[in-house]
Design a protein around this motif. Structure first.
Motif, PDB file in Angstrom:
ATOM      1  N   PRO A  18       0.821  -1.208   0.000  1.00 23.30           N
ATOM      2  CA  PRO A  18       0.000   0.000   0.000  1.00 23.30           C
ATOM      3  C   PRO A  18       0.847   1.247   0.000  1.00 23.30           C
ATOM      4  O   PRO A  18       1.982   1.253   0.461  1.00 23.30           O
ATOM      5  CB  PRO A  18      -0.807  -0.135   1.308  1.00 23.30           C
ATOM      6  N   SER A  38       0.850   6.861   3.602  1.00 25.49           N
ATOM      7  CA  SER A  38       0.015   8.008   3.918  1.00 25.49           C
ATOM      8  C   SER A  38       0.907   9.187   4.255  1.00 25.49           C
ATOM      9  O   SER A  38       1.952   9.032   4.882  1.00 25.49           O
ATOM     10  CB  SER A  38      -0.891   7.692   5.109  1.00 25.49           C
ATOM     11  N   ARG A  46      -1.629   3.227   6.931  1.00 28.02           N
ATOM     12  CA  ARG A  46      -1.554   2.739   5.561  1.00 28.02           C
ATOM     13  C   ARG A  46      -2.914   2.218   5.111  1.00 28.02           C
ATOM     14  O   ARG A  46      -3.519   1.375   5.783  1.00 28.02           O
ATOM     15  CB  ARG A  46      -0.547   1.589   5.427  1.00 28.02           C
ATOM     16  N   ALA A  47      -3.410   2.692   3.984  1.00 33.72           N
ATOM     17  CA  ALA A  47      -4.575   2.084   3.371  1.00 33.72           C
ATOM     18  C   ALA A  47      -4.235   0.656   2.964  1.00 33.72           C
ATOM     19  O   ALA A  47      -3.129   0.384   2.489  1.00 33.72           O
ATOM     20  CB  ALA A  47      -5.024   2.888   2.162  1.00 33.72           C
ATOM     21  N   ALA A 106      -8.040  -0.897   6.656  1.00 33.34           N
ATOM     22  CA  ALA A 106      -8.043   0.525   6.313  1.00 33.34           C
ATOM     23  C   ALA A 106      -8.263   0.712   4.824  1.00 33.34           C
ATOM     24  O   ALA A 106      -7.844  -0.112   4.004  1.00 33.34           O
ATOM     25  CB  ALA A 106      -6.728   1.174   6.738  1.00 33.34           C
ATOM     26  N   MET A 107      -8.928   1.819   4.483  1.00 34.69           N
ATOM     27  CA  MET A 107      -9.191   2.113   3.091  1.00 34.69           C
ATOM     28  C   MET A 107      -9.140   3.618   2.887  1.00 34.69           C
ATOM     29  O   MET A 107      -9.298   4.394   3.835  1.00 34.69           O
ATOM     30  CB  MET A 107     -10.552   1.563   2.668  1.00 34.69           C
ATOM     31  N   ALA A 108      -8.884   4.037   1.659  1.00 41.20           N
ATOM     32  CA  ALA A 108      -8.839   5.458   1.356  1.00 41.20           C
ATOM     33  C   ALA A 108     -10.176   6.093   1.702  1.00 41.20           C
ATOM     34  O   ALA A 108     -11.227   5.572   1.366  1.00 41.20           O
ATOM     35  CB  ALA A 108      -8.510   5.660  -0.121  1.00 41.20           C
ATOM     36  N   TRP A 136     -11.002   6.584   4.890  1.00 43.38           N
ATOM     37  CA  TRP A 136     -11.172   6.312   6.312  1.00 43.38           C
ATOM     38  C   TRP A 136      -9.894   6.631   7.095  1.00 43.38           C
ATOM     39  O   TRP A 136      -9.507   5.913   8.003  1.00 43.38           O
ATOM     40  CB  TRP A 136     -11.552   4.844   6.530  1.00 43.38           C
ATOM     41  N   GLU A 137      -9.236   7.728   6.733  1.00 41.49           N
ATOM     42  CA  GLU A 137      -8.068   8.166   7.492  1.00 41.49           C
ATOM     43  C   GLU A 137      -8.498   8.468   8.937  1.00 41.49           C
ATOM     44  O   GLU A 137      -9.650   8.882   9.177  1.00 41.49           O
ATOM     45  CB  GLU A 137      -7.461   9.402   6.844  1.00 41.49           C
TER      46      GLU A 137
END
Length: 275
Positions: free
Chosen positions: A224, A227, A233-234, A259-261, A263-264
């Motif tokens: 990934p 960030s 890390r996504a 984690a996903m982009a 959802w920081e």
């Protein structure tokens, strides 16, 4: 906190939820007797953009030092069942963008009163968050909330698509005597409700101010991307208690998730707590 679907934005939309035509969109949820507002999924054949779900708030977002009251609390548990005594209620539906496309991985954070009209501001009774599935569907198992002075019966919810603003709104029950006297009540937010022994079943479709096609659901990557400014890390799977840094701050994971982009940590207080 950014929000979407404000009252001013609603006035700029010419299509009401009540005017949408009836037609099946996706695998249907149960059709309820005595339907009130048309469900967003029923607008597939109109070719018209959907009207966003109205923003609705009674200025209760900050947690305040009181024993009762409809106050939002961050960091609710990840769960689809809110257990407690009362009349069982199952609420199900979909989350759509303006183009009537279902949105996956949308965060829905629900909170409500217990059967006596009291809110738990110490713990997390009748509070919980979940995510829509790949088809944009959600299901909440809870109870019919009680009444408290000055308000009609309702359920609170915050809805957020990945990397989009938060919609704060409330859902209402048809046929409630207090609907006509509650100054916050909005008929566009009525659920379709039917009796289903031993409790009730309800449906409601949210429409977020997301144009065009829904964003593709990101999948974890073996490598990934980094960030900016931190260790988050996504694509990384985190468990409760893990700590990361993001934007110069440290956060502790509250619920296990991948984690996903979008959802920081600063964007999802239900998943991350700043320490």
């Amino acid at each position: 906190m950014d929000t979407e679907n404000t009252p001013a934005e609603q006035e700029s939309k010419g299509i009401s939820r009540k005017t949408l035509l009836k037609a099946a969109l996706v695998a249907p949820l149960p059709l309820l007797v005595g339907q009130l507002p048309a469900l967003a999924r029923d607008a597939r054949t109109t070719g018209e953009p959907l009207a966003p779900t109205p923003f609705c708030s009674d200025d209760d977002d900050p947690t305040v030092p009181q024993t009762e009251g409809p106050y939002f609390k961050p960091n609710s548990p990840l769960r689809t069942t809110l257990s407690g005594p009362g009349t069982p209620l199952t609420l199900s539906g979909y989350v759509f963008g303006l183009a009537c496309q279902p949105l996956a991985n949308v965060l829905l954070d629900f909170w409500q009163a217990d059967t006596n009209g009291a809110y738990d501001n110490v713990g997390f009774t009748f509070r919980g968050h979940q995510f829509t599935n790949a088809q944009g569907a959600f299901t909440l198992t809870t109870i019919v909330p009680g009444l408290y002075p000055g308000r009609t019966r309702h359920i609170h919810v915050k809805v957020q698509a990945p990397n989009r603003p938060i919609l704060t709104t409330q859902l209402y029950f048809p046929g409630e005597p207090r609907n006509s006297t509650d100054t916050i009540y909005d008929p566009r937010l009525l659920m379709n409700v039917r009796t289903a022994n031993p409790g009730k079943e309800a449906t409601f479709d949210f429409v977020l101010n997301v144009p065009g096609q829904p964003p593709a659901s990101p999948s974890p990557s073996a490598s990934p991307s980094t960030s900016p400014g931190g260790t988050w890390r996504a694509g990384t799977t985190y468990k409760a208690g893990d700590q990361v840094t993001y934007g110069g701050a440290t956060y502790r994971c509250l619920q296990g998730h991948t984690a996903m982009a979008g959802w920081e940590p600063p964007n999802v207080p239900a998943l991350w707590q700043r320490v």
